[in-house]
Scaffold this active site. Structure first.
Site, PDB file in Angstrom:
ATOM      1  N   THR A 159      33.866  39.750  30.540  1.00 27.16           N
ATOM      2  CA  THR A 159      33.322  40.376  31.896  1.00 27.16           C
ATOM      3  C   THR A 159      34.140  41.561  32.522  1.00 27.16           C
ATOM      4  O   THR A 159      33.287  42.523  32.921  1.00 27.16           O
ATOM      5  CB  THR A 159      33.242  39.219  32.909  1.00 27.16           C
ATOM      6  OG1 THR A 159      32.640  38.085  32.386  1.00 27.16           O
ATOM      7  CG2 THR A 159      32.233  39.837  34.018  1.00 27.16           C
TER       8      THR A 159
ATOM      9  N   LYS B 240      35.163  47.083  42.623  1.00 23.94           N
ATOM     10  CA  LYS B 240      35.050  46.508  43.739  1.00 23.94           C
ATOM     11  C   LYS B 240      36.423  46.810  44.497  1.00 23.94           C
ATOM     12  O   LYS B 240      37.474  46.978  43.986  1.00 23.94           O
ATOM     13  CB  LYS B 240      34.736  44.886  43.660  1.00 23.94           C
ATOM     14  CG  LYS B 240      35.568  44.252  42.578  1.00 23.94           C
ATOM     15  CD  LYS B 240      34.891  42.972  42.363  1.00 23.94           C
ATOM     16  CE  LYS B 240      35.578  41.920  41.454  1.00 23.94           C
ATOM     17  NZ  LYS B 240      35.440  42.035  40.047  1.00 23.94           N
TER      18      LYS B 240
ATOM     19  N   GLU C 146      28.357  37.612  44.371  1.00 25.20           N
ATOM     20  CA  GLU C 146      28.905  36.397  44.822  1.00 25.20           C
ATOM     21  C   GLU C 146      30.405  35.996  44.895  1.00 25.20           C
ATOM     22  O   GLU C 146      30.663  35.075  45.460  1.00 25.20           O
ATOM     23  CB  GLU C 146      27.874  35.415  44.439  1.00 25.20           C
ATOM     24  CG  GLU C 146      27.786  35.046  42.816  1.00 25.20           C
ATOM     25  CD  GLU C 146      29.023  34.617  42.257  1.00 25.20           C
ATOM     26  OE1 GLU C 146      29.816  33.635  42.808  1.00 25.20           O
ATOM     27  OE2 GLU C 146      29.257  35.202  41.242  1.00 25.20           O
TER      28      GLU C 146
ATOM     29  N   THR D  49      26.200  39.961  36.034  1.00 23.92           N
ATOM     30  CA  THR D  49      27.443  39.729  36.403  1.00 23.92           C
ATOM     31  C   THR D  49      28.268  40.677  35.746  1.00 23.92           C
ATOM     32  O   THR D  49      28.597  41.220  34.686  1.00 23.92           O
ATOM     33  CB  THR D  49      27.783  38.355  35.911  1.00 23.92           C
ATOM     34  OG1 THR D  49      26.770  37.512  37.112  1.00 23.92           O
ATOM     35  CG2 THR D  49      29.096  38.231  36.501  1.00 23.92           C
TER      36      THR D  49
ATOM     37  N   SER E 197      43.149  39.693  36.967  1.00 23.13           N
ATOM     38  CA  SER E 197      42.480  39.589  38.315  1.00 23.13           C
ATOM     39  C   SER E 197      42.974  38.230  38.854  1.00 23.13           C
ATOM     40  O   SER E 197      44.333  38.044  39.080  1.00 23.13           O
ATOM     41  CB  SER E 197      41.111  39.605  38.001  1.00 23.13           C
ATOM     42  OG  SER E 197      40.476  39.576  39.224  1.00 23.13           O
ATOM     43  N   HIS E 198      42.282  37.361  39.081  1.00 22.53           N
ATOM     44  CA  HIS E 198      42.328  36.185  39.770  1.00 22.53           C
ATOM     45  C   HIS E 198      42.910  35.000  39.034  1.00 22.53           C
ATOM     46  O   HIS E 198      43.370  33.796  39.396  1.00 22.53           O
ATOM     47  CB  HIS E 198      41.038  35.329  40.281  1.00 22.53           C
ATOM     48  CG  HIS E 198      39.925  35.253  39.398  1.00 22.53           C
ATOM     49  ND1 HIS E 198      39.195  36.269  38.642  1.00 22.53           N
ATOM     50  CD2 HIS E 198      39.487  34.147  38.908  1.00 22.53           C
ATOM     51  CE1 HIS E 198      38.334  35.849  37.773  1.00 22.53           C
ATOM     52  NE2 HIS E 198      38.862  34.518  37.721  1.00 22.53           N
TER      53      HIS E 198
ATOM     54  N   ASP F 133      40.800  43.552  43.930  1.00 23.06           N
ATOM     55  CA  ASP F 133      39.339  44.168  44.086  1.00 23.06           C
ATOM     56  C   ASP F 133      38.631  42.991  44.750  1.00 23.06           C
ATOM     57  O   ASP F 133      37.371  43.407  45.048  1.00 23.06           O
ATOM     58  CB  ASP F 133      38.847  44.502  42.697  1.00 23.06           C
ATOM     59  CG  ASP F 133      39.045  43.299  41.648  1.00 23.06           C
ATOM     60  OD1 ASP F 133      39.571  42.382  41.897  1.00 23.06           O
ATOM     61  OD2 ASP F 133      38.461  43.521  40.617  1.00 23.06           O
ATOM     62  N   ARG F 134      38.852  41.765  44.856  1.00 25.72           N
ATOM     63  CA  ARG F 134      38.203  40.919  45.652  1.00 25.72           C
ATOM     64  C   ARG F 134      38.499  40.720  46.970  1.00 25.72           C
ATOM     65  O   ARG F 134      39.797  41.203  47.399  1.00 25.72           O
ATOM     66  CB  ARG F 134      38.141  39.504  44.945  1.00 25.72           C
ATOM     67  CG  ARG F 134      38.008  39.415  43.511  1.00 25.72           C
ATOM     68  CD  ARG F 134      37.820  38.036  42.919  1.00 25.72           C
ATOM     69  NE  ARG F 134      37.385  37.891  41.585  1.00 25.72           N
ATOM     70  CZ  ARG F 134      36.831  36.820  40.902  1.00 25.72           C
ATOM     71  NH1 ARG F 134      36.680  35.762  41.687  1.00 25.72           N
ATOM     72  NH2 ARG F 134      36.531  37.139  39.838  1.00 25.72           N
TER      73      ARG F 134
ATOM     74  N   ASP G  51      44.313  41.318  41.462  1.00 30.37           N
ATOM     75  CA  ASP G  51      44.403  42.824  41.387  1.00 30.37           C
ATOM     76  C   ASP G  51      43.674  43.411  42.443  1.00 30.37           C
ATOM     77  O   ASP G  51      43.456  44.897  42.698  1.00 30.37           O
ATOM     78  CB  ASP G  51      43.824  43.440  39.945  1.00 30.37           C
ATOM     79  CG  ASP G  51      42.158  42.687  39.923  1.00 30.37           C
ATOM     80  OD1 ASP G  51      41.963  41.932  40.663  1.00 30.37           O
ATOM     81  OD2 ASP G  51      41.414  43.195  39.195  1.00 30.37           O
TER      82      ASP G  51
ATOM     83  N   ASP H  24      42.492  39.189  45.684  1.00 29.31           N
ATOM     84  CA  ASP H  24      42.905  38.491  44.611  1.00 29.31           C
ATOM     85  C   ASP H  24      43.954  39.199  44.025  1.00 29.31           C
ATOM     86  O   ASP H  24      44.724  40.126  44.572  1.00 29.31           O
ATOM     87  CB  ASP H  24      41.816  38.252  43.779  1.00 29.31           C
ATOM     88  CG  ASP H  24      41.521  39.454  42.968  1.00 29.31           C
ATOM     89  OD1 ASP H  24      41.567  40.747  43.579  1.00 29.31           O
ATOM     90  OD2 ASP H  24      40.778  39.178  41.881  1.00 29.31           O
TER      91      ASP H  24
HETATM   92  C1  VG1 Z   1      33.770  36.678  37.155  1.00 30.91           C
HETATM   93  C2  VG1 Z   1      32.998  36.779  38.375  1.00 30.91           C
HETATM   94  C3  VG1 Z   1      32.132  37.978  38.230  1.00 30.91           C
HETATM   95  C4  VG1 Z   1      33.425  38.973  38.481  1.00 30.91           C
HETATM   96  C5  VG1 Z   1      34.197  39.034  37.369  1.00 30.91           C
HETATM   97  C6  VG1 Z   1      35.537  40.084  37.284  1.00 30.91           C
HETATM   98  O1  VG1 Z   1      33.177  36.642  36.067  1.00 30.91           O
HETATM   99  O2  VG1 Z   1      31.929  35.757  38.312  1.00 30.91           O
HETATM  100  O3  VG1 Z   1      31.286  38.302  39.303  1.00 30.91           O
HETATM  101  O4  VG1 Z   1      32.920  40.521  38.123  1.00 30.91           O
HETATM  102  O5  VG1 Z   1      35.047  37.751  37.229  1.00 30.91           O
HETATM  103  O6  VG1 Z   1      36.152  39.813  38.498  1.00 30.91           O
HETATM  104  P1  VG1 Z   1      32.916  35.444  35.030  1.00 30.91           P
HETATM  105  O7  VG1 Z   1      32.575  36.000  33.888  1.00 30.91           O
HETATM  106  O8  VG1 Z   1      34.009  34.726  34.896  1.00 30.91           O
HETATM  107  O9  VG1 Z   1      31.838  34.844  36.065  1.00 30.91           O
HETATM  108  V1  VG1 Z   1      37.965  39.907  38.595  1.00 30.91           V
HETATM  109  O10 VG1 Z   1      38.393  40.105  40.274  1.00 30.91           O
HETATM  110  O11 VG1 Z   1      38.284  38.499  37.766  1.00 30.91           O
HETATM  111  O12 VG1 Z   1      38.185  41.324  37.758  1.00 30.91           O
HETATM  112 CO    CO Z   2      40.212  40.969  40.798  1.00 30.73          CO
END
Ligand code: VG1
Ligand code: CO
Length: 547
Positions: free
Chosen positions: A18, A380, A368, A348, A117-118, A285-286, A283, A281
């Site tokens: 993603t 984001k 979401e 997504t 990221s998270h 962005d959230r 990085d 989070d």
């Molecule tokens: C998740 C979220 C998605 C977001 C992605 C990257 O993906 O559901 O909405 O864009 O993380 O966010 P997934 O495929 O695990 O549902 V981040 O802040 O981790 O770059």
């Molecule tokens: Co992130």
């Protein structure tokens, strides 16, 4: 210093999900693993994407374990690839939205962001890498697919044998013919944010004693929030907590949701709670937004920002349109309809917003999963969302809770929850999804768990700008009253599979707006179980995380 061309062999599975390629740190630490991926990226960019040599590349990451080592490798490979200049965040640090801002402001040809990221960090945690294009946005699927294909046939990579450079000192250094400019990671992003919001109004809000608690979760958002919220906007010292980016995020999940930001939630639920809470989070962005004793659902947040956008200087002229990812609630659709602006529904992942933003079709977008942003960058942006909320509170004189309740009164409440089932064996998760897909043709018109299904499908998206098609983006089961359950597998995890079940029901009756979400959604949870047999497939009785 000499340039070397070294032999290598492919690694399986270097397919970005993603948001970039995410694997365990130990996977990235294998010799040639990172090198292969970066070389594949450069090969594709300079091959079929015909990127000329002599370009500028932006580089930085969320500071997690392995960030500094990876930066050194990438710099030496960029020098070998013929980049003229790399803009590197000091200490190897750049938040995802800041990287996007730097790419755009300096007209770079693209950027490499090091982040998972998270996902948790540290030697046993996760690492990640993603490429953003010249518009500042995540590489589209066509590019990530081409990179993956290249990783599968790679035979050599090019790298300079130069010594490591100093990451912490501002100014320029040289690797081969390439200049490395170590820049202040905050400056460009701050400039963009300053141009959008009424900093004077927010400053006055803090001067009146407004109390914010911003939890940076020991991640990269800390330096940005400290510089802007405490530094420029005059919030008292200590407003931003857990502000120092740690390589292992203090051993926590840097994921701003009620489950992983429980410390922040506890502060906002306490008797002496501050007026507003926020978190970002890994990085940055959230964003998570809380009022005193009140949690804001991310889908509602996007709808509130849309409804009030013209009260913020950067959006005073109105919005071209809005976009949300498919599983995100329809709250923003209702606001868009009332404002008579277009509302797009995308798969997504932020990469799907890029074309809509570039084409000027949308101004705001969100997901979401605690992600909100606008056309000011192509990612984001956690801090952007927090400043937007502060600006709205400052100019409307309303509390966070009052702003959300105003949305519910005007449009009804989209009661919403996401249930995550983490760590499922991949085959079991795939079996669950294929069984679900097999039922799609016959589900419409039947009753499941006593509820009338209107239709069901597997979401497919045709990009309205370039016509590219993305299939199988999530199974939707929609009831006659438009309540829905959505099922998809995560594309960001690194262990087994994660099933995400998204639940939404619209409640027009204001007297029922305070029914707890899990209670109001119980019939949909029963439907999800009846149609997908989650227990049987996963052996799990309850979700790992509910947001
Ligand atoms: C998740 C979220 C998605 C977001 C992605 C990257 O993906 O559901 O909405 O864009 O993380 O966010 P997934 O495929 O695990 O549902 V981040 O802040 O981790 O770059
Ligand atoms: Co992130």
């Amino acid at each position: 210093m000499t340039l070397q061309s070294l032999p290598t062999t492919p690694f399986a599975g270097q397919l970005p999900g993603t948001s970039g390629l995410r694997k365990k740190v130990t996977v990235f630490q294998q010799p040639r693993y990172l090198e292969n991926f970066v070389q594949a990226l450069f090969d594709v960019l300079h091959g079929e994407y015909q990127l000329a040599t002599g370009q500028t590349l932006v580089l930085g990451g969320d500071g997690r374990f392995h960030n500094r080592a990876a930066v050194q490798t990438i710099l030496k490979m960029a020098a070998a690839r013929g980049y003229a200049r790399v803009l590197l965040g000091q200490g190897g640090i750049l938040s995802t939205p800041a990287a996007s801002a730097v790419i755009r402001r300096h007209q770079a040809s693209g950027g490499i962001i090091l982040s998972a990221s998270h996902n948790p960090g540290g030697p046993d945690g996760d690492f990640g890498i993603k490429y953003n294009a010249a518009n500042g946005g995540p590489a589209p699927e066509k590019l990530t697919q081409a990179i993956y294909e290249r990783t599968q046939v790679i035979e050599r990579y090019q790298i300079s044998d130069a010594a490591d450079i100093t990451l912490d000192m501002l100014g320029t250094q040289q690797i081969e013919d390439m200049t490395v400019e170590v820049i202040d990671p905050v400056e460009d992003h701050a400039a963009v944010l300053r141009s959008l919001f009424d900093f004077d109004a927010i400053r006055a809000l803090f001067a009146r004693g407004f109390r914010l608690r911003y939890d940076a979760m020991w991640a990269v958002g800390g330096p940005y929030a400290k510089a802007i919220i405490e530094g420029e906007l005059g919030a008292p010292a200590g407003t931003v907590v857990h502000a120092e980016p740690l390589e292992d995020f203090g051993g926590l999940h840097p994921d701003p949701n009620p489950a992983y930001a429980e410390d922040l939630v506890a502060h906002l639920m306490a008797a002496d709670a501050p007026d507003m809470g926020a978190a970002s989070d890994g990085d940055a962005d959230r964003n998570m937004i809380l009022g005193r004793g009140f949690l804001v659902s991310p889908s509602d947040s996007l709808a509130v920002l849309t409804a009030h956008a013209t009260q913020v200087p950067g959006y005073a002229r109105g919005l071209a349109g809005v976009a949300r990812s498919m599983p995100t609630s329809t709250a923003v659709d209702r606001v868009a309809k009332a404002l008579d602006i277009a509302c797009y529904e995308t798969p997504t992942g932020w990469k799907f917003f890029g074309n809509l933003l570039d084409a000027g079709k949308v101004t705001l977008c969100g997901e979401e999963s605690y992600g909100t942003g606008s056309d000011h960058v192509r990612e984001k942006d956690g801090l952007w969302a927090v400043l937007f909320w502060l600006n709205l509170v400052a100019v409307t004189g309303k509390s966070v809770e009052e702003l959300v309740r105003g949305l519910w009164r005007a449009h009804g409440r989209c009661v919403y929850s996401r249930h995550d089932y983490d760590g499922i064996a991949t085959e079991k998760a795939n079996a669950l999804m294929s069984e679900l897909r097999a039922q799609l043709p016959t589900l419409g018109g039947t009753a499941v768990a006593g509820q009338p299904v209107a239709w069901a499908d597997d979401f497919a998206y045709t990009d309205p700008v370039d016509g590219s098609v993305s299939q199988k983006q999530g199974v939707r089961v929609v009831l006659e009253d438009s309540s829905r359950v959505v099922f998809r597998l995560s594309g960001t995890g690194t262990e087994g599979a994660t099933l995400r079940v998204y639940l939404e029901r619209h409640e027009p009756d204001a007297s029922r707006h305070d029914v707890p979400a899990q209670e109001a959604l119980a019939p949909l949870v029963a439907l999800a179980e009846a149609v997908a047999h989650i227990r049987q497939h996963t052996g799990m009785d309850a979700p790992t995380v509910m947001t």
